[in-house]
Design a protein around this motif. Structure first.
Motif, mmCIF file in Angstrom:
data_model
loop_
_atom_site.group_PDB
_atom_site.id
_atom_site.type_symbol
_atom_site.label_atom_id
_atom_site.label_comp_id
_atom_site.label_asym_id
_atom_site.label_seq_id
_atom_site.Cartn_x
_atom_site.Cartn_y
_atom_site.Cartn_z
ATOM 1 N N TYR B 202 65.063 -56.360 -27.368
ATOM 2 C CA TYR B 202 66.473 -56.150 -27.033
ATOM 3 C C TYR B 202 66.890 -57.156 -25.963
ATOM 4 O O TYR B 202 67.903 -57.853 -26.104
ATOM 5 N N GLU B 203 66.082 -57.258 -24.959
ATOM 6 C CA GLU B 203 66.416 -58.193 -23.887
ATOM 7 C C GLU B 203 66.347 -59.642 -24.385
ATOM 8 O O GLU B 203 67.123 -60.486 -23.971
ATOM 9 N N TYR B 204 65.446 -59.836 -25.260
ATOM 10 C CA TYR B 204 65.308 -61.185 -25.810
ATOM 11 C C TYR B 204 66.600 -61.613 -26.489
ATOM 12 O O TYR B 204 67.065 -62.737 -26.342
ATOM 13 N N PHE B 205 67.171 -60.665 -27.247
ATOM 14 C CA PHE B 205 68.371 -61.039 -28.003
ATOM 15 C C PHE B 205 69.661 -60.929 -27.187
ATOM 16 O O PHE B 205 70.604 -61.668 -27.401
ATOM 17 N N PHE B 206 69.735 -59.988 -26.259
ATOM 18 C CA PHE B 206 71.031 -59.695 -25.668
ATOM 19 C C PHE B 206 71.169 -60.084 -24.196
ATOM 20 O O PHE B 206 72.265 -60.117 -23.663
ATOM 21 N N GLU B 207 70.114 -60.353 -23.530
ATOM 22 C CA GLU B 207 70.261 -60.813 -22.146
ATOM 23 C C GLU B 207 70.655 -62.277 -22.141
ATOM 24 O O GLU B 207 70.302 -63.037 -23.044
ATOM 25 N N VAL B 209 70.566 -66.019 -21.417
ATOM 26 C CA VAL B 209 69.421 -66.906 -21.263
ATOM 27 C C VAL B 209 69.404 -67.420 -19.835
ATOM 28 O O VAL B 209 70.380 -67.991 -19.359
ATOM 29 N N ALA B 210 68.359 -67.239 -19.161
ATOM 30 C CA ALA B 210 68.228 -67.688 -17.770
ATOM 31 C C ALA B 210 67.256 -68.847 -17.718
ATOM 32 O O ALA B 210 66.344 -68.958 -18.541
ATOM 33 N N ARG B 211 67.498 -69.722 -16.770
ATOM 34 C CA ARG B 211 66.598 -70.851 -16.597
ATOM 35 C C ARG B 211 65.832 -70.711 -15.300
ATOM 36 O O ARG B 211 66.260 -70.064 -14.364
ATOM 37 N N ARG B 212 64.791 -71.375 -15.292
ATOM 38 C CA ARG B 212 63.948 -71.325 -14.111
ATOM 39 C C ARG B 212 64.572 -72.209 -13.023
ATOM 40 O O ARG B 212 64.945 -73.348 -13.259
ATOM 41 N N GLY B 213 64.687 -71.678 -11.834
ATOM 42 C CA GLY B 213 65.211 -72.460 -10.702
ATOM 43 C C GLY B 213 64.124 -73.228 -10.020
ATOM 44 O O GLY B 213 64.405 -74.158 -9.241
ATOM 45 N N ASP B 214 62.907 -72.858 -10.240
ATOM 46 C CA ASP B 214 61.793 -73.564 -9.616
ATOM 47 C C ASP B 214 60.757 -73.852 -10.703
ATOM 48 O O ASP B 214 60.605 -73.090 -11.656
ATOM 49 N N PHE B 215 60.082 -74.949 -10.516
ATOM 50 C CA PHE B 215 59.105 -75.343 -11.525
ATOM 51 C C PHE B 215 57.920 -75.995 -10.818
ATOM 52 O O PHE B 215 58.082 -76.711 -9.830
ATOM 53 N N LEU B 216 56.756 -75.683 -11.378
ATOM 54 C CA LEU B 216 55.544 -76.166 -10.711
ATOM 55 C C LEU B 216 54.501 -76.590 -11.741
ATOM 56 O O LEU B 216 54.255 -75.888 -12.721
ATOM 57 N N VAL B 217 53.918 -77.742 -11.518
ATOM 58 C CA VAL B 217 52.796 -78.222 -12.320
ATOM 59 C C VAL B 217 51.662 -78.542 -11.362
ATOM 60 O O VAL B 217 51.884 -79.229 -10.371
#
Lengths: 1019, 354
Positions: B202-207, B209-217
Motif C-alpha cells: 500500500y505504501e509502495y503504491f500510494f505514498e 516517492v521520497a528521495r534520500r537527502g543523504d547518501f554514503l558510499v
C-alpha cells in the motif's frame, strides 16, 4: 571697478563664512576638543581677514564710516534675500541706498563715473543735464528701446483704436502719419514715472527732445549694466551658496569671478554712457548753434577696466556650472524685473503718446471742431493749441525730433561709409579734438590776458592805498581805507569801520571782496551810485546803514563817506551806554551809529521806528523819517528795545507774544519815544523827549512795551511787578521773585523745569544761529544737540527718581522673597534693573531676561524629558520584530545624521548602534543576517568618523583658502587704488580743462595745488 | 560505527566542476550569435539581486536568437554567478562580488564603494562561499546548486574509500574512481529514491516517492591517489549538494542500544506573559549519543584517533542503514566504558554542523 565693490562682496562672503563657521562650530563643537580648537582658529583667522579687508577698503579711499554703512546695507540685502524676498525687490530697495552711501563717499552713480570715466565727468560737470540723464538711466533701469518696440507690438490695436477715436478720415490719418509710439513718447512716459522719485523735473525742463536718443542709448546700456551689477551681487551670493559644500579653492574663484562680473558691468555702463554722450554731442551741436547756445566738446574715449587675475581659475570646474547658473538666473531675474518696471510705466507712456498725437493732430488742424467727430479730444487739443508757449514748445520738440532722427540716420550712414572707406573715426575725432583745443586755447588766451590786466590794476590800487596810509591823517586814512576796500582788503582799512566792513564781508560769504575786485574794473560805476555794493551790504545784515553811510543817496561821493568816519568819535560818546547795554554787538553798532551821527550833524533830520508784533515775533513795523541816518539810528534803537525785551522775557521764562505799540526815534539830536506807537517825534503830538539820553529813551520804550503786555507766559504777579515803577528796579525784583518760583519748581518738578530751561536755551541758540546765517547742516546739528540734551535731562531725572525709590523697592523685594514669592521678587528686581538702565540697552537686557527664563525652563524640563525618553525606550526594548524595527529605524536615522557631521548624532551613534546590534542578535534568522547588521554598523561608524574628521579638515581648508584670498585681495586693492588715483588725476585735469572751455571769457584759476597743463592731450 | 575523515578539497585537488563560479570567461547572450550545444552564456539576473547573472547552457546546436529567459527548450539555467571584484568599479550598497582568491562572495555594505579591499568589513560583508564551493564548506545548510546536474572530480592524495553526500537534492548519483595506474576502479550509479518507511505494498503504491537527502558510499577500493568523480543528476530542476565529503573511513566498532539521535534547533521562540510567541526560525544541527562496542585492544588507538579529530568536522556514521544516524560534525565528548573484562564501550556525544 572700484575697490569698494570688492569690499561689498568680501564683506558679504565674510558674513556668510562666519555664519557657516558658526554652524560648523555648533555641529562639531561638542564632539572633540580638537575640532573646537580648529574651529576657534578658523574664526580667529576670519577676524584677521576682516581686518585686512577693511584696511584694503581704506586703502581704496573709502572712509571707514562709508564702509560701515555699506556693510550694514549689504547686510540688509543679505537679510532680505535670506528672508525670501524677491531678489529684484531687495535690489531695488537697497540699491538706491547703496548708491547714496557711495555718493557720500564720492563714488556714487555720478561719482562712479568720476572715478572711472575721466572723460564723462568733464562733460557731466559742464552739462549737468547730461548727468541727470545718466542718473536717470542708471536709476530707472528701464529699457527704452525694448519698451518702445514691445508697446508698438502689444498695443497696436489700442493705438489704432485711439487713432480711430479721434474721428479722423483716412486722408487725415495719412496726413497725421503713422500713429505709433515714438521714443519721445516713451521718454515722456518714463519721465512721468521717475521724475518725482528722482527729483529731476527742473533738470529735465531744460532738456530738449534731442536728448531723447542719447537717453535711449544710455538706458540700453544702463539696463544691461544694471542687470549685470545686480547679477554679480545676487549671482555671487547664490553661487557661493550652491558651491558651499565643496568650497575650498572654489571660494576664491567664485569671489574673483563675481568681482570681474561687476567690473565688466560697470565698464559696460560707462562705455554705454560715453557712446551716448558722444553721439549726443555730435548731433546736438548744430541745434545748440542754431539756438545760439554754446557748443560742447566731443570725442570721449572708451574706458577699459582691468580684470582681477584669478589664480584659482578651474579650481571649481564642477561647481562652476552651478555658479554660472546662479549668475544667469539672477541676470534673468534682473532683466525680468526691469521689464516689469517697463510694463508698469507702460500706461504713462501710452498716455504720453495719446497727448502727443492729439497735440500733433491739433497742430495740423485736423481737430477743427466744425469737422470733428470726436469733439472731446479736439476740444482738448484746441485748448492745448491755444497756449502759445506750449505750441512753441511742441514745434520746437517736433523739429528737434525730426532733426535728431535725420542726423542719426546721417550719422549711421556716415559710420557705414567710414567702415567701407576704411576711415578711422577715432583718429579723425582725435584730430578734431586737437583743432578744437587749439581754437579754445586761442580764445581763452584773451580771457587770460584780461584777468592778468585786472590783477595788475588791483596791485596798483593796493600800492596806492599803502602810500596813502603812509601819508597819515584822517583824510589819508579814509582814502587808504576806501582803496583797500576796493581791492577787497577790508581789514586793512583799520579801526572799527574796517572791522565792521570785514565782519560784513565774512558774513556775506566774501561777496564784498568779490564785488570790490569787480569794481576795480569800473571805478566810475562804483562811485556813481547805489550799485551791487549796496545790495551786498544789505545782504550782510547792517548793510542798509553801511550802504547809506558809504554811498549815501545817489550822487554821494567819497567825501560823504569820509565825513561819516570823522563823526565816529562823537557817536561813540553819544552811544556808549547803548554799546554797554547790547554787549559786543553793541560796540560794533555803536561805531556804526557813530558814523551815522557824524553824517547826521550836517543837517537837522528826524525819524522814528515803530515796534510791533509780527508773525515771527517783534519787528520794526514801520520806519519813517526824512533822514537816512536818523532812520538807521531809530532802527538800531528799536533793535535795542526788542533785544532787551527778548532778554527780559527769557530771564523771566516768558515769551514775546503780546500786543506792542511803541515808537522810538530821533528828532534833530534828541531821542523821542511815542508810547502810542504812532511814530510821532513831536512832543506836541505826545512824543516824550529824552534829549541825547538814548539809554533813557530805550528804557522808557521797554517799559512801555512791557506795560502793553509784550511779554506773555508770566504769572500775574510777575506781570504786575514789571509793569510798575522803574523798569530796572522792578526787573530786579521780578527776577528775584521768579528765581524763587523757579527754585520751587525745580524741587517739585525737576524734569519739567529742566526741559523748559533747555527749550529756552535752545531757542536762544537758534536765534543766534539765525543771526549768524548758519547753514542748514549747522542748524541740524543744533537740533540734534537739543535732542541729546533733552535725553540727558530725562535720563538724569530718571536716575534721581530711581535713587529715591530704589531703597524702598529693595526692601519690598526682600519682603517678597521672604514671603516665598520668588517670581514676584524676580520680576520686581528685573523691573528695577531695567529702570536703572539706559533706554537703548533695555531691549537687550529684556532679551537676556527672556533667555535666562528659557534656559531655566530647559534646565528644569530637559532632564525630565530625557528621563522620560529613556523610559520610553525601555518600554520598547523587549524582543520582537516591532521593537527591532524601531531600534533599526532609530539607528539608521542617527547614522544618517552622523554621516552628515551632526554632533548630537555622532555622540549618540555608539549607543544606538549597540542597541541595534543587540536587537539584530535577537532577531537575526542566520548569522549572515547578524553579520549584515554588523556590517551596517561598521559602515555607519566609519562614515561618522569620516564626517567628524571632515568637519575639522573642512574648517582648516576654509581657513587656508581665505588666507590665500586675503593676500590676493590686499594686493588687488593696492593695485586698484593706484589705478583709481591715476584715473582721478586724469579726470580732474580734464574737468579743469573743460571747465575753462565752458567759461569762455572768465578768469582762469591757476592755483598751485591743481595746475592745468593746457598742452597735454586728453587721455 | 565509523567515521569518515574528510579529505580537504582545494584549488589544487578540485580537478573539475560543472558549476560556474563567476562571470569570468563568459559573455552575455547575443541574439545574433549562433551557439553550439553546451555553450554557456550570461543573462542579467532579472531579480536584480546583488548585481548577479544567470548562467545558461545551450541545449542544442544552431542555437540562434533564442532568448534564454524564455526558451527552456534551447537553454538550461545553471546557476547564479557574480562578477569578480574589480577595483576600478564603484559598487552600490547590496552589490555582490566574487573573490577568486578565496572563492567567497562579498556584499557591499555602503554605496560609492570604489577600490575598497574586500578585507574591510565596514565596506564588504562576507556572505559565504561561491556556489561551486558551498558543498565543500563546513556548513551542511549551504548548498551548491546547478541546473540538471552537479559533476565534480577530486584528486585524492593518498587513499579514500568513502564518499558522503549530505543535504542533497537529486534523482541519482554516480560515483567513479580512477587511478592513473589502474584505470577505473569504481563506477556505480545509485538511485536516490528512498525506500525508507515503505514496508508494504500500500505504501509502495500510494505514498509519495521520497528521495534520500543523504547518501554514503564506503566501499571504494583503496587504491592510492584516486581521482574520484561524483555526478548528481536532477533532470527536473537543479541538483543540490549541501556537503560532499571524500575520505577514508575508520571502523570504530558496533553501535549498540541504547542510542539517541535528534536535532538541536537554534530557532528563537519567546513567549510573553500572555502566551504570544515570537518565533525566529533558524538552523538546526543533528545531535546523537552512541554507545559503541569496541575491542579493548583498540582503546589506545581509538583514543588517539578521536583526540586528533577534536573540533574537526568529520562524518560520523552511527548505522550505515540509517541516514539519520549520520552526523557531519564533531564529538562533544567521548568516554570509554570498560564495563567488564569482556565488554568495552565507547560512549560518544556528537553534535552536527548546521
Amino acid at each position: 571697478m572700484k575697490a569698494g565693490t570688492l569690499e561689498i562682496e568680501i564683506l558679504t562672503n565674510i558674513a556668510r563664512l562666519q555664519q557657516d563657521m558658526a554652524q560648523v562650530k555648533r555641529a562639531v563643537g561638542d564632539t572633540t576638543a580638537e575640532v573646537s580648537r580648529k574651529v576657534g582658529a578658523a574664526n580667529d583667522n576670519l577676524g584677521r581677514f576682516g581686518q585686512q579687508a577693511t584696511r584694503a577698503g581704506q586703502g581704496a579711499r573709502l572712509a571707514g564710516h562709508h564702509m560701515q554703512n555699506l556693510a550694514f546695507q549689504v547686510n540688509d540685502v543679505v537679510v532680505g534675500l535670506a528672508s525670501g524676498q524677491h531678489p529684484m525687490t531687495v535690489f531695488m530697495q537697497q540699491g538706491a541706498q547703496i548708491g547714496q552711501i557711495m555718493g557720500q563717499a564720492g563714488v556714487g552713480v555720478g561719482g562712479m563715473a568720476k572715478q572711472l570715466g575721466g572723460m564723462v565727468v568733464g562733460v557731466a560737470r559742464a552739462h549737468p543735464v547730461l548727468a541727470g540723464l545718466a542718473t536717470a538711466a542708471a536709476g530707472a533701469g528701464g529699457a527704452m528701446v525694448l519698451v518702445t518696440r514691445e508697446l508698438n507690438q502689444t498695443r497696436a490695436a489700442e493705438i489704432d483704436a485711439f487713432a480711430q477715436s479721434l474721428g479722423l478720415t483716412k486722408a487725415e490719418l495719412e496726413k497725421l502719419g503713422e500713429v505709433g509710439i515714438t521714443t519721445g513718447d516713451v521718454f515722456r512716459g518714463l519721465w512721468a514715472y521717475i521724475s518725482e522719485g528722482l527729483g529731476l523735473d527742473r533738470v529735465f525742463s531744460s532738456i530738449r527732445n534731442w536728448a531723447v536718443s542719447a537717453f535711449d542709448a544710455t538706458l540700453s546700456a544702463g539696463k544691461i549694466a544694471g542687470a549685470g551689477i545686480y547679477a554679480a551681487f545676487r549671482g555671487t551670493y547664490d553661487g557661493l551658496r550652491a558651491i558651499w559644500p565643496s568650497v575650498g579653492n572654489i571660494l576664491a574663484e567664485a569671489v574673483i569671478n563675481g568681482a570681474n562680473r561687476a567690473i565688466e558691468a560697470v565698464e559696460g555702463l560707462i562705455n554705454g554712457a560715453i557712446k551716448a554722450i558722444n553721439a549726443l554731442v555730435m548731433v546736438a551741436n548744430p541745434l545748440l548753434a542754431a539756438a545760439r547756445m554754446g557748443g560742447m566738446n566731443v570725442g570721449l574715449g572708451a574706458v577699459s577696466l582691468g580684470r582681477l587675475s584669478n589664480p584659482y581659475a578651474g579650481a571649481g570646474a564642477a561647481a562652476g556650472d552651478a555658479f554660472s547658473g546662479a549668475y544667469a538666473n539672477a541676470f534673468r531675474a534682473a532683466m525680468a524685473g526691469m521689464d516689469r518696471i517697463a510694463g508698469e510705466i507702460g500706461d504713462s507712456i501710452f498716455k504720453a503718446m495719446k497727448d502727443r498725437v492729439t497735440r500733433e493732430a491739433g497742430e495740423k488742424g485736423l481737430l477743427d471742431p466744425a469737422a470733428s467727430k470726436g469733439a472731446g479730444s479736439r476740444k482738448a487739443a484746441g485748448r492745448a493749441g491755444s497756449d502759445a508757449g506750449e505750441e512753441w514748445a511742441a514745434q520746437f520738440l517736433k523739429q528737434a525730433d525730426k532733426a535728431l532722427a535725420e542726423l542719426f540716420i546721417a550719422f549711421g550712414t556716415l559710420e557705414k561709409m567710414w567702415a567701407r572707406a576704411g576711415i578711422d573715426p577715432e583718429a579723425d575725432i582725435a584730430a578734431m579734438q586737437a583743432d578744437f583745443r587749439a581754437a579754445q586755447e586761442k580764445r581763452t588766451q584773451g580771457a587770460i590776458d584780461e584777468a592778468e590786466a585786472a590783477a595788475r590794476l588791483r596791485d596798483e590800487y593796493a600800492e596806492l592805498a599803502s602810500i596813502l596810509g603812509a601819508i597819515g591823517g584822517s583824510g589819508g586814512a579814509a582814502l587808504s581805507g576806501v582803496l583797500n576796500g576796493l581791492s577787497g582788503n577790508y581789514a586793512a582799512i583799520g579801526g572799527r569801520a574796517g572791522a565792521t566792513l570785514e565782519l560784513l564781508n565774512r558774513s556775506s560769504g566774501g561777496a564784498l571782496r568779490d564785488l570790490g575786485m569787480t569794481f576795480t574794473k569800473s571805478l566810475d560805476k562804483f562811485f556813481g551810485g547805489e550799485g551791487e555794493f549796496t545790495k551786498a551790504m544789505q545782504a550782510g545784515g547792517a548793510g542798509v546803514a553801511i550802504g547809506g553811510m558809504v554811498l549815501g543817496s545817489k550822487g554821494s561821493n567819497l567825501g560823504s563817506f569820509a565825513g561819516g568816519l570823522l563823526g565816529e568819535e562823537a557817536g561813540k560818546k553819544l552811544f556808549k551806554s547803548l554799546g554797554d547795554f547790547a554787549g559786543p554787538v553793541g560796540t560794533i553798532l555803536g561805531s556804526v551809529l557813530g558814523g551815522l551821527i557824524g553824517g547826521a550833524f550836517k543837517k537837522t533830520k528826524k525819524a522814528s521806528a515803530t515796534i510791533g508784533m509780527g508773525a515771527d515775533g517783534l519787528e520794526v513795523s514801520s520806519l519813517t523819517g526824512n533822514s537816512g541816518s536818523r532812520k538807521a539810528a531809530s532802527s538800531q534803537a528799536a533793535g535795542g528795545v526788542m533785544d532787551a525785551l527778548a532778554a527780559i522775557a527769557s530771564q523771566l521764562g516768558g515769551e514775546l507774544g503780546g500786543p506792542v505799540s511803541v515808537s522810538i526815534g530821533m528828532r534833530k539830536k534828541s531821542y523821542r519815544v511815542d508810547p502810542t506807537g504812532g511814530g510821532n517825534t513831536k512832543t506836541s503830538r505826545g512824543a516824550i523827549d529824552f534829549g541825547q539820553d538814548a539809554e533813557a529813551a530805550i528804557k522808557y520804550a521797554i517799559a512801555d512795551a512791557i506795560a502793553d503786555g509784550a511779554i506773555t507766559g508770566l504769572s500775574a504777579s510777575i506781570q504786575r511787578l514789571i509793569q510798575q515803577g522803574d523798569i530796572e528796579r522792578q526787573l530786579e525784583k521780578a527776577l528775584r521773585f521768579q528765581g524763587a518760583l523757579d527754585e520751587f519748581r525745580e524741587r517739585t518738578d525737576p524734569l519739567g523745569f529742566a526741559l523748559d530751561r533747555l527749550a529756552r536755551e535752545m531757542e536762544q541758540l537758534a536765534k543766534i544761529a539765525q543771526e549768524a546765517g548758519a547753514s542748514e547742516a549747522e542748524l541740524a546739528q543744533l537740533r540734534e544737540l537739543g535732542v541729546l540734551k533733552q535725553k540727558d535731562a530725562i535720563e538724569q531725572a530718571r536716575q534721581d527718581l530711581l535713587s529715591e525709590i530704589g531703597n524702598r523697592r529693595a526692601l519690598e523685594i526682600r519682603i517678597l522673597e521672604l514671603l516665598g514669592r520668588d517670581g514676584d521678587a524676580l520680576a520686581a528686581s528685573r523691573e528695577m534693573e531695567l529702570a536703572a538702565m539706559e533706554a537703548s540697552l533695555r531691549p537687550l537686557q529684556q532679551m537676556i531676561h527672556q533667555l535666562e527664563d528659557a534656559r531655566k525652563v530647559i534646565d528644569t524640563f530637559g532632564p525630565l524629558a530625557d528621563d522620560l525618553r529613556a523610559y520610553r525606550a525601555e518600554l520598547f526594548s523587549g524582543a520582537g520584530a516591532a521593537s527591532f524595527g524601531q531600534v533599526a529605524s532609530q539607528f539608521r536615522s542617527t547614522a544618517a545624521l552622523a554621516a552628515q557631521g551632526d554632533a548630537g548624532a555622532l555622540g549618540q551613534l555608539r549607543g544606538t548602534a549597540g542597541s541595534f546590534l543587540s536587537a539584530a542578535m535577537e532577531n537575526a534568522g542566520s548569522d549572515l543576517d547578524y553579520r549584515r547588521a554588523l556590517g551596517e554598523v561598521l559602515a555607519s561608524v566609519d562614515r561618522g568618523i569620516f564626517a567628524a574628521d571632515a568637519q575639522a579638515d573642512y574648517a582648516q581648508a576654509q581657513i587656508d583658502a581665505i588666507e590665500r584670498n586675503a593676500a590676493i585681495m590686499t594686493s588687488i586693492g593696492d593695485e586698484l587704488a593706484d589705478k583709481l588715483a591715476k584715473i582721478d588725476e586724469a579726470a580732474a585735469k580734464s574737468a579743469r580743462l573743460l571747465e575753462r572751455f565752458e567759461r569762455d571769457g572768465l578768469t582762469v584759476k591757476t592755483d598751485a595745488d591743481t595746475p592745468l597743463n593746457i598742452v597735454e592731450t586728453l587721455p | 560505527m565509523r567515521l569518515i575523515r574528510r579529505e580537504e578539497v582545494t584549488d589544487a585537488t578540485l580537478v573539475s566542476s560543472n558549476v560556474p563560479e563567476s562571470t569570468a570567461g563568459l559573455s552575455n547572450w547575443l541574439d545574433v550569435t549562433t551557439y553550439a550545444l553546451g555553450d554557456l552564456v550570461l543573462r542579467i539576473d532579472p531579480s536584480g539581486f546583488g548585481r548577479g547573472y544567470l548562467v545558461y547552457r545551450s541545449l542544442q546546436a544552431g542555437n540562434l536568437n533564442h532568448n534564454p529567459d524564455s526558451s527552456p527548450d534551447w537553454w538550461l539555467e545553471l546557476s547564479r554567478v557574480y562578477e569578480p571584484w574589480n577595483a576600478a568599479v564603484t559598487y552600490s550598497a547590496g552589490d555582490v562580488v566574487m573573490s577568486p582568491a578565496d572563492h567567497r562572495l562579498y556584499e557591499s555594505v555602503q554605496g560609492a564603494n570604489a577600490n575598497k579591499a574586500l578585507s574591510l568589513p565596514e565596506w564588504w560583508l562576507d556572505i559565504g562561499p561561491t556556489n561551486r564551493w558551498r558543498m565543500f564548506d563546513q556548513s551542511n545548510t549551504s548548498q551548491t546548486g546547478n541546473g540538471a546536474s552537479i559533476a565534480v572530480a577530486v584528486q585524492v592524495s593518498g587513499r579514500a574509500d568513502s564518499v558522503a553526500l549530505l543535504n542533497i537534492v537529486g534523482s541519482e548519483v554516480r560515483i567513479e574512481a580512477e587511478t592513473a595506474l589502474d584505470g577505473v576502479i569504481f563506477d556505480e550509479t545509485f538511485n536516490l529514491v528512498s525506500d525508507s518507511g515503505i514496508t508494504n505494498w500500500y505504501e509502495y503504491f500510494f505514498e509519495d516517492v521520497a528521495r534520500r537527502g543523504d547518501f554514503l558510499v564506503t566501499n571504494i577500493p583503496l587504491n592510492a591517489d584516486p581521482e574520484i568523480r561524483v555526478t548528481l543528476n536532477e533532470p527536473s530542476g537543479a541538483a543540490q549538494i549541501g556537503t560532499l565529503v571524500i575520505g577514508q573511513s575508520r571502523d570504530l566498532g558496533i553501535t549498540v542500544h541504547p542510542a539517541r539521535i535528534g536535532i538541536q534547533d537554534f530557532s528563537r521562540k519567546v513567549v510573553d506573559d500572555f502566551g504570544n510567541f515570537t518565533i525566529v526560525q533558524r538552523n538546526y544541527a543533528k545531535r546523537a549519543d552512541f554507545r559503541v562496542v569496541v575491542e579493548e585492544g583498540k582503546i589506545d588507538a581509538l583514543s588517539a584517533l578521536l583526540a586528533s579529530y577534536r573540533a574537526t568536522p568529520v562524518i560520523w556514521v552511527g548505522v550505515d542503514q540509517y541516514a539519520s544516524s549520520w552526523i557531519y560534525g564533531f564529538y562533544r565528548d567521548f568516554q570509554f566504558d570498560l564495563a567488564n573484562p569482556k565488554e568495552t564501550y565507547l560512549m560518544l556525544e556528537l553534535e552536527g554542523l548546521t
